[in-house]
Design an enzyme around this catalytic site. Structure first.
Site, mmCIF file in Angstrom:
data_model
loop_
_atom_site.group_PDB
_atom_site.id
_atom_site.type_symbol
_atom_site.label_atom_id
_atom_site.label_comp_id
_atom_site.label_asym_id
_atom_site.label_seq_id
_atom_site.Cartn_x
_atom_site.Cartn_y
_atom_site.Cartn_z
ATOM 1 N N SER A 190 -23.999 -22.970 -16.898
ATOM 2 C CA SER A 190 -22.543 -22.811 -16.848
ATOM 3 C C SER A 190 -21.853 -23.497 -18.014
ATOM 4 C CB SER A 190 -21.995 -23.398 -15.551
ATOM 5 O OG SER A 190 -22.361 -24.763 -15.456
ATOM 6 N N ASP A 191 -22.570 -24.429 -18.653
ATOM 7 C CA ASP A 191 -21.991 -25.151 -19.790
ATOM 8 C C ASP A 191 -23.134 -25.733 -20.621
ATOM 9 O OD1 ASP A 191 -21.992 -26.850 -17.214
ATOM 10 O OD2 ASP A 191 -22.023 -28.369 -18.778
HETATM 11 N N1 HPA Z 1 -23.702 -32.172 -15.394
HETATM 12 C C1 HPA Z 1 -24.141 -32.253 -14.130
HETATM 13 N N2 HPA Z 1 -24.231 -31.201 -13.347
HETATM 14 C C2 HPA Z 1 -23.871 -30.007 -13.834
HETATM 15 C C3 HPA Z 1 -23.412 -29.858 -15.131
HETATM 16 C C4 HPA Z 1 -23.340 -30.997 -15.943
HETATM 17 O O1 HPA Z 1 -22.931 -30.928 -17.126
HETATM 18 N N3 HPA Z 1 -23.094 -28.541 -15.311
HETATM 19 C C5 HPA Z 1 -23.378 -27.907 -14.154
HETATM 20 N N4 HPA Z 1 -23.847 -28.791 -13.262
#
Ligand code: HPA
Length: 235
Positions: free
Chosen positions: A203-204
């Site tokens: 997601s990122d």
């Molecule tokens: N950190 C922790 N959990 C997560 C992250 C993150 O950047 N992105 C999606 N779940």
């Protein structure tokens, strides 16, 4: 029958449970993928739906955020509801430049410093392994349907917001991404001799700083749910 955190009847929970953090996502997944889906749990809004997928009984249930929350629900499902398999379909932050948004990460092991169930006190920072039987099936299914995936170890953190250098840790331990629930799921599966798998959509990226928008996140879940259902049905 009720447990401290669930009001579902034992017979309403399937042997295979597919979990995600967000109850709204669970409701949407149930409406999209299950036939005859019924809401079977709503304590604390932690929704569970049971229905049929290709004729087989499957439960979708939310687990909330972090190891303690996942720890409570996976414990109650394994210990009190007779669940045999839990597959978490979550989101994850990429810790390597070559891993793109929307790719799938299949977690062979979780590296963690969590103190869930005295883990850190007993072991220090260590790896916890998921079900190799399930992760190998997930790889096989991604290959077959041409779904872009990465298979390996991830970091399970107790912090979303942290100053700790997770990218440096990833280089040192060869970790693909960071999420927050796989370690307590894998520890409970080990405790009860059950099967568990964590698979996440990226997601990122902590490296490129790119992130999916809320609507992109919602729409990027179809492939991973289909893979999880195929893994569950192949069992
Ligand atoms: N950190 C922790 N959990 C997560 C992250 C993150 O950047 N992105 C999606 N779940």
């Amino acid at each position: 029958m009720a447990t401290p955190h669930m009001n579902a009847k034992k017979s309403d929970i399937a042997k295979v449970v597919i979990m995600a953090g967000d109850p709204v996502r669970i409701k949407n997944m149930a409406e999209k993928f299950l036939n005859n889906a019924r809401c079977v749990n709503d304590t604390r809004g932690m929704l569970a739906y049971t229905g049929l997928y290709k004729g087989k009984k499957v439960t979708f249930m939310a687990h909330g955020m972090g190891c303690p929350s996942m720890g409570i629900y996976s414990y109650e499902l394994f210990a009190f509801y007779g669940v045999e398999t839990i597959i978490r379909v979550g989101t994850i932050g990429a810790l390597r430049e070559e891993i793109n948004l929307k790719d799938i990460i299949i977690a062979k092991r979780a590296y963690t410093k969590t103190n869930f169930d005295d883990f850190y006190i007993k072991n220090g920072a260590s790896f916890v392994e998921g079900s190799s039987k399930l992760s190998e099936k997930a790889v096989e299914i991604c290959e077959k349907y041409n779904v872009k995936y990465h298979y390996g170890d991830i970091y399970c953190s107790d912090n979303f917001y942290t100053d700790f250098d997770q990218i440096e840790l990833a280089k040192e331990k060869n970790l693909l991404g960071v999420e927050m629930e796989s370690a307590s799921l894998y520890l409970n599966a080990k405790k009860f001799k059950k099967d568990a798998l964590t698979m996440c959509v990226v997601s990122d990226s902590l490296v490129t700083k790119k992130a999916l928008s809320a609507s992109e996140r919602a729409n990027s879940f179809d492939d991973i749910v289909k893979v999880a259902l195929s893994v569950a049905l192949k069992k």
